[in-house]
Design a protein around this motif. Structure first.
Motif, PDB file in Angstrom:
ATOM      1  N   THR A 141      48.792  34.960  30.285  1.00 19.94           N
ATOM      2  CA  THR A 141      49.882  35.395  29.405  1.00 19.94           C
ATOM      3  C   THR A 141      51.231  35.010  29.997  1.00 19.94           C
ATOM      4  O   THR A 141      51.333  34.657  31.176  1.00 19.94           O
ATOM      5  N   CYS A 142      52.263  35.124  29.182  1.00 12.20           N
ATOM      6  CA  CYS A 142      53.624  34.846  29.646  1.00 12.20           C
ATOM      7  C   CYS A 142      54.107  35.926  30.609  1.00 12.20           C
ATOM      8  O   CYS A 142      54.881  35.647  31.517  1.00 12.20           O
ATOM      9  N   SER A 143      53.674  37.162  30.392  1.00 16.60           N
ATOM     10  CA  SER A 143      54.034  38.212  31.350  1.00 16.60           C
ATOM     11  C   SER A 143      53.273  37.971  32.645  1.00 16.60           C
ATOM     12  O   SER A 143      52.171  37.425  32.642  1.00 16.60           O
ATOM     13  N   GLY A 166      57.384  37.724  30.014  1.00 14.10           N
ATOM     14  CA  GLY A 166      56.927  37.836  28.637  1.00 14.10           C
ATOM     15  C   GLY A 166      58.067  38.030  27.655  1.00 14.10           C
ATOM     16  O   GLY A 166      59.225  37.776  27.961  1.00 14.10           O
ATOM     17  N   CYS A 167      57.752  38.479  26.475  1.00 13.87           N
ATOM     18  CA  CYS A 167      58.726  38.694  25.389  1.00 13.87           C
ATOM     19  C   CYS A 167      59.330  40.093  25.534  1.00 13.87           C
ATOM     20  O   CYS A 167      58.671  41.076  25.204  1.00 13.87           O
ATOM     21  N   ASN A 185      59.294  42.743  22.404  1.00 14.70           N
ATOM     22  CA  ASN A 185      57.941  43.150  22.009  1.00 14.70           C
ATOM     23  C   ASN A 185      57.275  44.006  23.074  1.00 14.70           C
ATOM     24  O   ASN A 185      56.639  45.020  22.772  1.00 14.70           O
ATOM     25  N   CYS A 234      46.612  35.898  21.523  1.00 15.84           N
ATOM     26  CA  CYS A 234      47.953  35.374  21.268  1.00 15.84           C
ATOM     27  C   CYS A 234      47.788  33.908  20.883  1.00 15.84           C
ATOM     28  O   CYS A 234      47.539  33.058  21.747  1.00 15.84           O
ATOM     29  N   SER A 291      46.045  38.185  25.392  1.00 19.25           N
ATOM     30  CA  SER A 291      47.427  38.458  24.992  1.00 19.25           C
ATOM     31  C   SER A 291      47.960  39.551  25.906  1.00 19.25           C
ATOM     32  O   SER A 291      47.203  40.145  26.691  1.00 19.25           O
ATOM     33  N   CYS A 292      49.238  39.844  25.798  1.00 15.93           N
ATOM     34  CA  CYS A 292      49.792  40.933  26.602  1.00 15.93           C
ATOM     35  C   CYS A 292      49.137  42.283  26.259  1.00 15.93           C
ATOM     36  O   CYS A 292      48.795  43.039  27.170  1.00 15.93           O
TER      37      CYS A 292
END
Length: 88
Positions: free
Chosen positions: A11-13, A33-34, A37, A62, A68-69
């Motif tokens: 994930t991005c996080s 992450g985002c 959100n 995702c 996903s987160c």
């Protein structure tokens, strides 16, 4: 109160910090992450039972990613609860 840091995968996080009081989620903080959100998810789950959150978030994808987160949060909660030594 039990604190646990989970290094996310896929994930991005980058990591998730959780604080548990038994099976109740007291605090969640994502690194990376985002921001909007993930801040919303963190606020939403505070005070909730981990079993409910795990059931709702586990398996969430995702896009084309297999995770996903929210899915990673479900993994972090499982690991945190196991590491806390609390009884079901």
């Amino acid at each position: 109160m039990f604190s646990y840091t989970y290094q996310t995968k896929g994930t991005c996080s980058r990591e998730i910090e959780v604080e548990l009081d038994g099976k109740t989620i007291r605090r969640v903080a994502f690194a990376g992450g985002c921001p909007g959100n993930l801040a919303g998810i963190s606020r939403m789950v505070e005070g909730m039972d981990i079993d409910f959150v795990i059931e709702k978030f586990a398996g969430t994808r995702c896009g084309n990613r297999p995770t996903s987160c929210p899915d990673q949060l479900s993994v972090a909660l499982r690991e945190a609860y196991a590491a806390s030594g609390a009884k079901a």
